[in-house]
Design an enzyme around this catalytic site. Sequence first.
Site, PDB file in Angstrom:
ATOM      1  N   TRP A  59     -24.190  10.252  -8.231  1.00  0.00           N
ATOM      2  CA  TRP A  59     -25.454   9.204  -7.806  1.00  0.00           C
ATOM      3  C   TRP A  59     -26.526  10.111  -6.877  1.00  0.00           C
ATOM      4  O   TRP A  59     -27.393   9.229  -6.561  1.00  0.00           O
ATOM      5  CB  TRP A  59     -24.646   8.356  -6.545  1.00  0.00           C
ATOM      6  CG  TRP A  59     -23.506   9.354  -5.551  1.00  0.00           C
ATOM      7  CD1 TRP A  59     -24.002   9.805  -4.512  1.00  0.00           C
ATOM      8  CD2 TRP A  59     -22.316   9.307  -5.926  1.00  0.00           C
ATOM      9  NE1 TRP A  59     -22.927  10.193  -3.759  1.00  0.00           N
ATOM     10  CE2 TRP A  59     -21.904  10.065  -4.466  1.00  0.00           C
ATOM     11  CE3 TRP A  59     -21.365   8.934  -6.616  1.00  0.00           C
ATOM     12  CZ2 TRP A  59     -20.612  10.445  -4.546  1.00  0.00           C
ATOM     13  CZ3 TRP A  59     -20.041   9.185  -6.459  1.00  0.00           C
ATOM     14  CH2 TRP A  59     -19.759   9.875  -5.424  1.00  0.00           C
ATOM     15  N   GLU A  62     -22.290   4.106  -2.454  1.00  0.00           N
ATOM     16  CA  GLU A  62     -22.322   3.968  -0.702  1.00  0.00           C
ATOM     17  C   GLU A  62     -20.982   2.892  -0.505  1.00  0.00           C
ATOM     18  O   GLU A  62     -20.410   3.199   0.424  1.00  0.00           O
ATOM     19  CB  GLU A  62     -23.585   3.504  -0.276  1.00  0.00           C
ATOM     20  CG  GLU A  62     -24.788   4.615  -0.643  1.00  0.00           C
ATOM     21  CD  GLU A  62     -24.303   5.705   0.486  1.00  0.00           C
ATOM     22  OE1 GLU A  62     -23.793   5.688   1.342  1.00  0.00           O
ATOM     23  OE2 GLU A  62     -25.089   6.870  -0.167  1.00  0.00           O
ATOM     24  N   GLY A 121      -8.664  -0.128  -1.665  1.00  0.00           N
ATOM     25  CA  GLY A 121      -8.694  -0.846  -0.327  1.00  0.00           C
ATOM     26  C   GLY A 121     -10.039  -1.464   0.206  1.00  0.00           C
ATOM     27  O   GLY A 121     -11.027  -1.592  -0.570  1.00  0.00           O
ATOM     28  N   TYR A 132     -26.989   0.984   7.859  1.00  0.00           N
ATOM     29  CA  TYR A 132     -26.367   2.113   6.994  1.00  0.00           C
ATOM     30  C   TYR A 132     -26.696   2.067   5.626  1.00  0.00           C
ATOM     31  O   TYR A 132     -27.475   2.900   4.968  1.00  0.00           O
ATOM     32  CB  TYR A 132     -25.196   2.730   7.593  1.00  0.00           C
ATOM     33  CG  TYR A 132     -24.821   3.808   6.425  1.00  0.00           C
ATOM     34  CD1 TYR A 132     -25.303   5.162   6.711  1.00  0.00           C
ATOM     35  CD2 TYR A 132     -23.895   3.572   5.543  1.00  0.00           C
ATOM     36  CE1 TYR A 132     -24.758   6.187   5.648  1.00  0.00           C
ATOM     37  CE2 TYR A 132     -23.525   4.538   4.685  1.00  0.00           C
ATOM     38  CZ  TYR A 132     -24.050   5.790   4.710  1.00  0.00           C
ATOM     39  OH  TYR A 132     -23.638   6.884   3.867  1.00  0.00           O
ATOM     40  N   ASP A 174     -24.537   7.370  10.135  1.00  0.00           N
ATOM     41  CA  ASP A 174     -22.884   7.367   9.970  1.00  0.00           C
ATOM     42  C   ASP A 174     -22.270   8.269  10.744  1.00  0.00           C
ATOM     43  O   ASP A 174     -22.644   8.808  11.710  1.00  0.00           O
ATOM     44  CB  ASP A 174     -22.817   7.287   8.460  1.00  0.00           C
ATOM     45  CG  ASP A 174     -22.772   8.798   7.799  1.00  0.00           C
ATOM     46  OD1 ASP A 174     -23.508   9.518   8.652  1.00  0.00           O
ATOM     47  OD2 ASP A 174     -22.433   9.085   6.934  1.00  0.00           O
ATOM     48  N   CYS A 203     -20.471  20.671  10.021  1.00  0.00           N
ATOM     49  CA  CYS A 203     -20.194  20.179  11.409  1.00  0.00           C
ATOM     50  C   CYS A 203     -19.211  19.117  11.238  1.00  0.00           C
ATOM     51  O   CYS A 203     -19.139  18.034  11.511  1.00  0.00           O
ATOM     52  CB  CYS A 203     -21.538  19.573  11.748  1.00  0.00           C
ATOM     53  SG  CYS A 203     -21.667  19.272  13.474  1.00  0.00           S
TER      54      CYS A 203
END
Length: 365
Positions: A27, A40, A84, A123, A141, A195
């Site tokens: 993507w 997304e 899910g 988002y 996010d 991070c």
Amino acid sequence: MKQTDKDIEISTMLVDWYKENQRDLPWRQTTDPYKIWISEIILQQTRVVQGLDYYYRFIDRFPTVDALAAASEEEVLKYWQGLGYYSRARNLHASAQYIMLHCGGIFPSSYETILSLKGIGEYTAAAIASFAWNMPYPVVDGNVYRVFSRLFALDTPIDTGKGKKEFYELANMLINPSNASMHNQAVMDFGALVCTPQAPYCISCPFQHKCLAFAGGNVLDYPVKQHKTKSRNRYFNYFHIEWNDRTFLSRRDKSDIWKGLYEFPLIETGQSVNFTELSSLPDFKAIFGFQTPLDIMLVLNEKKHVLSHQVIYANFYKVRISNKDSALDKFIEINSSELDNYAISRLTHIYFDKLAEDRKSTRLN
């Protein structure tokens, strides 16, 4: 507030890092808003390494908005199986149909219109708008919360209205309007690869000399959350009933988890129960009537399945019967060979995996 040179410097550093370290993802190689949208939604609760195969499979079957809109909800759920959060698949389907009916079959290029689509929040709308058209909308996010809270030692709880507003304003201040797409992808990848939540690579971090959390020696204290999500336990007891070459299913249609998916006859109890206790319940008679099962095997025993706000403990019993009682008429009767045609939860899929690898389950009678 006016963007400062320091803000631009942070964005430049992120983009420079990204150019050297970006992940090669399908993507990322397109500006097609439809494919970005699908990626997304898949990645909202799925790690990239797990989501790739699902993305390829979904896009191969539904390569365009019109292909998705024309499919049945049942088929969409089947191709979503294993990811899910099935409400997201239903929202994708509903939004695709909306686009066909109200947008001329063209994915909307307006941020406001994208945001109005079912299942799309700020988002996702920002991600689609920036990745497809380089619009200067910041994505915010979990990765963004983590990177910026540590970089600036911001202790405003991210699960409060004040925190969400503060971080959005900060993200908006830091984004480079002329390079919004790469900036957004950079900060997301930086949070995923450097991070990280529990073991950040601070020693090799290009922001080490700027990071206030690193300077304070308390990187893992960020981001700050005010509330912890309460989780409840549920106890499911499934019966995989075999009658000759037939079996029985029901479809979940209540406002509960896995709506629209198929499952075996189920008894939900308020606590963990053994088979003797289970077979004495009125719900057991409601499934089996007056017949006596020939053979019962416990294939999965209190399998723990963790969802976002609840934990399922599931028993799966494989049951063989010689006659079909009228009590089973309320279920969907199918050939056992057709089970693969029905969309099921990941939990039921785990049962089938177990069944395939281990036929020597505990025999109860």
